[in-house]
Structures are given as structure tokens and as C-alpha cells.
Design an enzyme around this catalytic site. Structure first.
Site, PDB file in Angstrom:
ATOM      1  N   GLY A  12       0.829  -1.208   0.000  1.00  0.00           N
ATOM      2  CA  GLY A  12       0.000   0.000   0.000  1.00  0.00           C
ATOM      3  C   GLY A  12       0.858   1.251   0.000  1.00  0.00           C
ATOM      4  N   ASP A  13       0.201   2.395  -0.171  1.00  0.00           N
ATOM      5  CA  ASP A  13       0.880   3.694  -0.146  1.00  0.00           C
ATOM      6  C   ASP A  13       1.931   3.828  -1.240  1.00  0.00           C
ATOM      7  OD1 ASP A  13      -0.556   4.313   2.245  1.00  0.00           O
ATOM      8  OD2 ASP A  13       0.919   3.156   3.365  1.00  0.00           O
ATOM      9  N   GLU A  14       1.711   3.184  -2.371  1.00  0.00           N
ATOM     10  CA  GLU A  14       2.695   3.240  -3.458  1.00  0.00           C
ATOM     11  C   GLU A  14       2.561   4.513  -4.285  1.00  0.00           C
ATOM     12  OE1 GLU A  14       0.471   0.772  -3.182  1.00  0.00           O
ATOM     13  OE2 GLU A  14       1.516  -1.128  -2.851  1.00  0.00           O
ATOM     14  N   LYS A  16      -0.632   5.337  -5.679  1.00  0.00           N
ATOM     15  CA  LYS A  16      -1.648   5.033  -6.691  1.00  0.00           C
ATOM     16  C   LYS A  16      -2.504   6.251  -7.010  1.00  0.00           C
ATOM     17  CE  LYS A  16      -3.250   1.690  -4.107  1.00  0.00           C
ATOM     18  NZ  LYS A  16      -2.200   1.575  -3.107  1.00  0.00           N
ATOM     19  N   GLY A  40      -5.869   6.001   2.018  1.00  0.00           N
ATOM     20  CA  GLY A  40      -5.709   7.451   1.998  1.00  0.00           C
ATOM     21  C   GLY A  40      -4.886   7.804   0.787  1.00  0.00           C
ATOM     22  N   HIS A  41      -5.506   8.392  -0.191  1.00  0.00           N
ATOM     23  CA  HIS A  41      -4.789   8.790  -1.388  1.00  0.00           C
ATOM     24  C   HIS A  41      -4.514  10.282  -1.318  1.00  0.00           C
ATOM     25  CE1 HIS A  41      -6.435   5.148  -3.848  1.00  0.00           C
ATOM     26  NE2 HIS A  41      -5.588   4.815  -2.907  1.00  0.00           N
ATOM     27  N   THR A 129      -5.864   0.291  10.912  1.00  0.00           N
ATOM     28  CA  THR A 129      -6.121   1.733  10.905  1.00  0.00           C
ATOM     29  C   THR A 129      -7.263   2.093  11.864  1.00  0.00           C
ATOM     30  OG1 THR A 129      -7.672   1.506   9.072  1.00  0.00           O
ATOM     31  CG2 THR A 129      -5.379   1.960   8.493  1.00  0.00           C
ATOM     32  N   GLN A 223      -4.998  -0.131  -0.918  1.00  0.00           N
ATOM     33  CA  GLN A 223      -3.960  -0.928  -0.243  1.00  0.00           C
ATOM     34  C   GLN A 223      -3.029  -1.545  -1.296  1.00  0.00           C
ATOM     35  OE1 GLN A 223      -7.472  -1.631   0.987  1.00  0.00           O
ATOM     36  NE2 GLN A 223      -7.015   0.184   2.172  1.00  0.00           N
ATOM     37  N   THR A 300      -3.633   7.641   9.470  1.00  0.00           N
ATOM     38  CA  THR A 300      -3.399   7.658  10.915  1.00  0.00           C
ATOM     39  C   THR A 300      -2.231   8.548  11.333  1.00  0.00           C
ATOM     40  OG1 THR A 300      -1.921   5.775  10.669  1.00  0.00           O
ATOM     41  CG2 THR A 300      -4.234   5.278  11.139  1.00  0.00           C
ATOM     42  N   ARG A 302       0.729   7.671  11.350  1.00  0.00           N
ATOM     43  CA  ARG A 302       1.794   6.830  11.909  1.00  0.00           C
ATOM     44  C   ARG A 302       3.032   6.875  11.011  1.00  0.00           C
ATOM     45  NH1 ARG A 302      -1.031   1.050  12.317  1.00  0.00           N
ATOM     46  NH2 ARG A 302      -2.069   1.815  10.451  1.00  0.00           N
ATOM     47  N   ARG A 304       5.699   5.486   8.759  1.00  0.00           N
ATOM     48  CA  ARG A 304       5.734   4.221   8.021  1.00  0.00           C
ATOM     49  C   ARG A 304       7.076   3.543   8.239  1.00  0.00           C
ATOM     50  NH1 ARG A 304       3.358   7.243   2.805  1.00  0.00           N
ATOM     51  NH2 ARG A 304       1.166   7.197   3.399  1.00  0.00           N
ATOM     52  N   LEU A 331      11.023   7.861  -7.115  1.00  0.00           N
ATOM     53  CA  LEU A 331      12.410   7.564  -7.487  1.00  0.00           C
ATOM     54  C   LEU A 331      13.334   8.697  -7.038  1.00  0.00           C
ATOM     55  CD1 LEU A 331      14.257   5.560  -8.898  1.00  0.00           C
ATOM     56  CD2 LEU A 331      13.687   6.614 -11.084  1.00  0.00           C
ATOM     57  N   SER A 410       7.565   8.240 -11.516  1.00  0.00           N
ATOM     58  CA  SER A 410       7.185   9.467 -10.816  1.00  0.00           C
ATOM     59  C   SER A 410       8.402  10.016 -10.082  1.00  0.00           C
ATOM     60  CB  SER A 410       6.042   9.159  -9.843  1.00  0.00           C
ATOM     61  OG  SER A 410       5.756  10.297  -9.081  1.00  0.00           O
TER      62      SER A 410
HETATM   63  P1  IMP Z   1      -7.131  -2.409   8.315  1.00  0.00           P
HETATM   64  O1  IMP Z   1      -7.281  -2.412   6.853  1.00  0.00           O
HETATM   65  O2  IMP Z   1      -7.432  -1.075   8.957  1.00  0.00           O
HETATM   66  O3  IMP Z   1      -7.854  -3.543   8.977  1.00  0.00           O
HETATM   67  O4  IMP Z   1      -5.565  -2.650   8.644  1.00  0.00           O
HETATM   68  C1  IMP Z   1      -4.915  -3.894   8.359  1.00  0.00           C
HETATM   69  C2  IMP Z   1      -3.483  -3.637   7.910  1.00  0.00           C
HETATM   70  O5  IMP Z   1      -3.495  -3.004   6.640  1.00  0.00           O
HETATM   71  C3  IMP Z   1      -2.688  -2.697   8.821  1.00  0.00           C
HETATM   72  O6  IMP Z   1      -1.331  -3.112   8.809  1.00  0.00           O
HETATM   73  C4  IMP Z   1      -2.825  -1.345   8.145  1.00  0.00           C
HETATM   74  O7  IMP Z   1      -1.765  -0.482   8.471  1.00  0.00           O
HETATM   75  C5  IMP Z   1      -2.777  -1.760   6.698  1.00  0.00           C
HETATM   76  N1  IMP Z   1      -3.464  -0.826   5.795  1.00  0.00           N
HETATM   77  C6  IMP Z   1      -4.784  -0.690   5.596  1.00  0.00           C
HETATM   78  N2  IMP Z   1      -5.035   0.236   4.663  1.00  0.00           N
HETATM   79  C7  IMP Z   1      -3.847   0.679   4.247  1.00  0.00           C
HETATM   80  C8  IMP Z   1      -3.459   1.624   3.241  1.00  0.00           C
HETATM   81  O8  IMP Z   1      -4.262   2.227   2.524  1.00  0.00           O
HETATM   82  N3  IMP Z   1      -2.125   1.807   3.087  1.00  0.00           N
HETATM   83  C9  IMP Z   1      -1.206   1.119   3.823  1.00  0.00           C
HETATM   84  N4  IMP Z   1      -1.519   0.237   4.756  1.00  0.00           N
HETATM   85  C10 IMP Z   1      -2.840   0.003   4.956  1.00  0.00           C
END
Ligand code: IMP
Length: 432
Positions: A12-14, A16, A40-41, A129, A223, A300, A302, A304, A331, A410
Site C-alpha cells: 500500500g501507499d505506493e 496510486k 488514503g490517497h 487503521t 492498499q 493515521t 503513523r 511508516r 524515485l 514518478s
Molecule cells: P485495516 O485495513 O485497517 O484492517 O488494517 C490492516 C493492515 O493493513 C494494517 O497493517 C494497516 O496499516 C494496513 N493498511 C490498511 N489500509 C492501508 C493503506 O491504505 N495503506 C497502507 N496500509 C494500509
């Protein structure tokens, strides 16, 4: 004009959001097919930063129709807040958005349970999250969930809310929580209903109609592959199908209608939450990636976890998504390292493995090859030819070892900070 899927190839968080925004320029429909407000985009438009959690990133193009597929779980209050924020910026999303009747509604007890479990002294802490996503999918597969379409029928809604709460009561109480009042939950939903119901629609029918008209349909993953419920690092995953197959089930489009799949990867790796992460760095290099790459969760906040690029994980993503090509993001963040380690294989308890082990990544040690770094600022580069030699070599190395071409690169957060290597993705041409 074909249907294409954009999918995260890592955890996730690439990035997108930026790529979907870029590619949506020629799209008719942009569809989210899974997940919920856990995504979260972050989009950067001009000098503005905008975080979208539920609404597809392509919404910024006024001609696109954004759709929320039935594979999603939706917090209706958050959705309306997001739409209001967009409307305030002059982006009329409310009138364009279509929500699948079958998408599930995140209820207060889902959020409560998510938080209680994460805070409990026992049980596996996943680092979710805490948006109620997992418990909502549990009610969905347990066949006691509330669907957005239930808002049309207050009596049915009342029954379903009661049933879901009754089922959750013992669990909530055993974790020391207080069960939300069913009447209050229902009242809250009925207050939102007049704004939500007019947005309900038949997502599969809209997609089919668009494809018949020759419009481009973009299916936007949330994700990433390694967080997929089936193909990720279970149990440290999210509760939905984040891979390309999820687009078929979560949007209601058959595999024969999907033309191409684009995987998005960062030039390095990040992960939020718990779970295995073989190339994770705990040193100054990791901190540097976090600082320069602004690697803090957009939902959140947090920090990464950060690490080097993991090619076995990307090859896994290629396989389970049927990727046609990669986009590499961020990059520019790798500037200034003398050498850049890239994980090419793992040392596992059973010896060297070039592939991600099918069961778990826990306990593997990365085997690295070091690539030469670069000191130049590449954020102004707009062509492959203008990139410094070592940057091109890094891209070529990834292409060779993943057997995928890197079609977009990018080099900064803005739309224009992109190198389009093959522009068929932008123009929306059919493959081959
Ligand atoms: P949940 O989707 O909130 O149940 O979280 C499960 C796991 O997926 C946790 O490790 C979250 O940090 C991760 N996660 C959920 N959505 C994202 C996202 O959009 N980007 C990155 N990590 C995510």
C-alpha cells in the site's frame, strides 16, 4: 477504450492516487472496488494537498464519473465529509458519485471492535487503521451486514442493525466495551439516508454501458498486494481483495472485460502496521527514506516502516495480479545514497529462494545486490533520456529482474513530475 486496473504492488501507499489522477484524464469512469476509509490517497493539485479516503482519485477530472463498488465498506459520515470538502474546493463530486447498493456500511460497533481488539492485551495485534474495516467485512461474510441499499428500506435497516449488534454484543462486552444503542445507530443512518440514497446506482451496469460506448474505465485498487486477504502476509493484511482479481468481484466486471493491469511500486518499500517486512531498515538510511519520502500514514499519521526495494515481493505481485507493466514512484527520494541495496532473493530456512515463500515472509533474510546511487536532483526530468545513467540503470535492473517494463516513473508529487515512458496508458489504447 479498455478497462484497466491500477493496483498496489507492495504494502500500500505506493502512490496510486497520483497515477490514477494522471491516467483518469481520458477516463469515463473511475471505480474503487475494495477497502474503505483505511485507504488514503494524497493528491497534490497546484499548491493544495487533498487526502481522499473513499472517493476515487480520478474525481478531480470533471468529466469522470466516480463509482464506489460493492466490494467496498463505507463509513457514510466520512464519505459525506469528503464530498463536502471536495465540493468546497469547487469539485462537484456529490452530483457525479454513484454508490453500489451492495457496498457495506461501517457501523459504530465495527469501529469500536477494531479499536478494542487492537488495544487488547491478548490476541494478534495487527496495527490496523482502526476504521472498523475488518469487523465490517466480518459481518459481510457472516451475512449479517448492513448494505448501503438497506437505507432505502427503514424497516429492513432496523432489523439488520439489530441483528449485527446482537451478534457483536458478547464480543464487545468481553473486551470491556459498551454496545452502541441500536436506536441511536439507526437514527444516525436515517439522518444520512436522504443524501446517500440519491447516489445509489447499479455499478456493474454503468461499467458495462461505459465499455460498450467505448469509454475508458479505470478500476482503482486500494492498499496493496502484500495486504491482500489471500495473497498478502496473512494475518497481517487487510480484510479485502486488494489484488487485481478484486476488481472483478468488487466492481462487478468480468475478467474478459479487463484489458490491462498496471502495478504501482515505490522505488523502495514501506509498510504501516505490524507484520513481516524483510527489507526493513532500522538505521539512519531508513530514517532518511522516511524523512525525504514523507513516509507518514495519510490516514493515521503513523510513521511508516521503510526499507529497500524487494524484487521477490514484486515478482509475487506480477504473478498474482497478472501485471502488464510497472509504474515506479518516488524515485527522486533515492537521491544521495552511494549505493542502493536491492533485495533479489531471500535466504529461507530451506535455503535460497528467488520467490516470496507462499506461506509467510516471517523468518526470511534478504539477499541484496548493491546498485550504484546518484547525487543528481531528478525531479525536473521528464524523459528517460534526461535521467542520469545510474538512475536509468536502476530502472533497467528492476525491469530485468521483474520481467516487467517500467512504463511510468514518478519523480515528485505533482502531476507533471512524471516521466511517461510508454504513453499508451495515458492515451487509453488497447494492449498489443
Ligand atoms: P485495516 O485495513 O485497517 O484492517 O488494517 C490492516 C493492515 O493493513 C494494517 O497493517 C494497516 O496499516 C494496513 N493498511 C490498511 N489500509 C492501508 C493503506 O491504505 N495503506 C497502507 N496500509 C494500509
Amino acid at each position: 477504450m479498455p478497462a484497466i486496473v491500477i493496483v498496489g504492488a507492495q504494502w500500500g501507499d505506493e502512490g496510486k492516487g497520483k497515477i490514477v489522477d494522471l491516467l483518469a484524464e481520458h477516463a469515463g469512469l473511475v471505480v474503487r472496488y475494495g477497502g474503505g476509509p483505511n485507504a488514503g490517497h494524497t493528491l497534490v493539485i497546484g499548491d493544495e494537498r487533498l487526502v481522499l479516503r473513499l472517493v476515487p482519485s480520478g474525481v478531480l477530472h470533471p468529466h469522470t464519473t466516480p463509482l464506489l463498488g460493492h466490494g467496498m465498506v463505507i463509513n457514510l459520515g466520512s464519505l459525506l465529509e469528503e464530498l463536502d470538502a471536495l465540493d468546497k474546493r469547487g469539485i462537484d463530486a456529490t452530483r457525479r458519485l454513484i454508490i453500489a447498493e451492495q457496498a457495506h456500511v461501517i457501523l459504530p460497533h465495527h469501529i469500536l471492535l477494531d479499536g478494542l481488539r487492537e488495544s487488547a492485551a491478548t490476541g494478534t495485534k495487527l496495527g490496523t487503521t482502526r476504521r472498523g474495516v475488518g469487523p465490517c467485512y466480518e459481518d459481510k461474510t457472516g451475512r449479517r451486514g448492513v448494505r448501503v441499499g438497506d437505507l432505502r428500506h427503514p424497516e429492513q435497516l432496523r432489523m439488520r442493525v439489530r441483528e449485527a449488534l446482537a451478534n457483536a454484543t458478547a464480543m464487545i462486552e468481553s473486551l470491556g466495551g459498551t454496545v452502541p444503542d441500536a436506536a441511536a445507530v439507526l437514527e444516525e443512518l436515517l439522518v444520512l439516508a436522504p443524501r446517500i440514497v440519491p447516489m445509489l446506482g447499479d455499478v456493474p451496469a454503468r461499467i458495462e454501458a461505459a465499455l460498450r460506448k467505448g469509454e475508458r474505465v479505470m478500476l482503482e485498487g486500494a492498499q496493496g498486494t502484500m495486504l491482500d486477504i489471500d495473497h498478502g502476509t496473512y494475518p497481517y493484511v487487510t480484510s479485502s481483495s486488494a489484488t487485481a482479481g478484486g476488481a472483478c468481484t468488487g466492481a462487478g466486471v468480468g475478467p474478459t472485460r479487463i484489458d490491462r493491469v498496471l502495478g504501482i511500486t515505490k522505488a523502495y518499500t514501506t509498510r504501516v502496521g505490524e507484520g513481516p517486512f524483510p527489507t526493513e531498515l532500522h538505521d539512519a538510511d531508513g530514517e532518511r527514506l522516511r524523512t525525504i519520502g514523507h513516509e507518514y500514514g495519510s490516514v493515521t499519521g503513523r510513521p511508516r516502516r521503510t526499507g529497500w526495494l524487494d524484487l521477490p515481493a514484486l515478482r509475487h505481485a506480477r504473478r498474482v495480479n497478472g501485471l502488464d507493466a510497472l509504474t515506479m514512484t518516488k524515485l527522486d527520494v533515492l537521491r544521495g545514497f552511494d549505493t542502493i541495496p536491492v533485495c533479489v532473493a531471500y535466504e529461507t530456512p530451506d535455503g535460497r529462494s528467488d520467490d516470496a515463500p507462499p506461506t509467510s515472509l516471517a523468518g526470511v533474510t534478504p539477499i541484496y545486490e548493491r546498485r550504484p546511487g546518484w547525487s543528481e536532483d531528478i525531479s525536473g526530468c521528464r524523459t528517460l533520456a534526461s535521467l542520469p545513467r545510474n538512475v536509468r540503470a536502476y530502472l533497467e535492473f528492476v525491469e530485468e529482474r521483474t520481467e516487467l517494463s517500467v512504463d511510468l516513473v514518478s519523480v515528485g508529487p505533482r502531476r507533471e513530475e512524471t516521466i511517461v515512458v510508454r504513453d499508451s496508458w495515458i492515451r487509453g489504447e488497447r494492449a498489443g
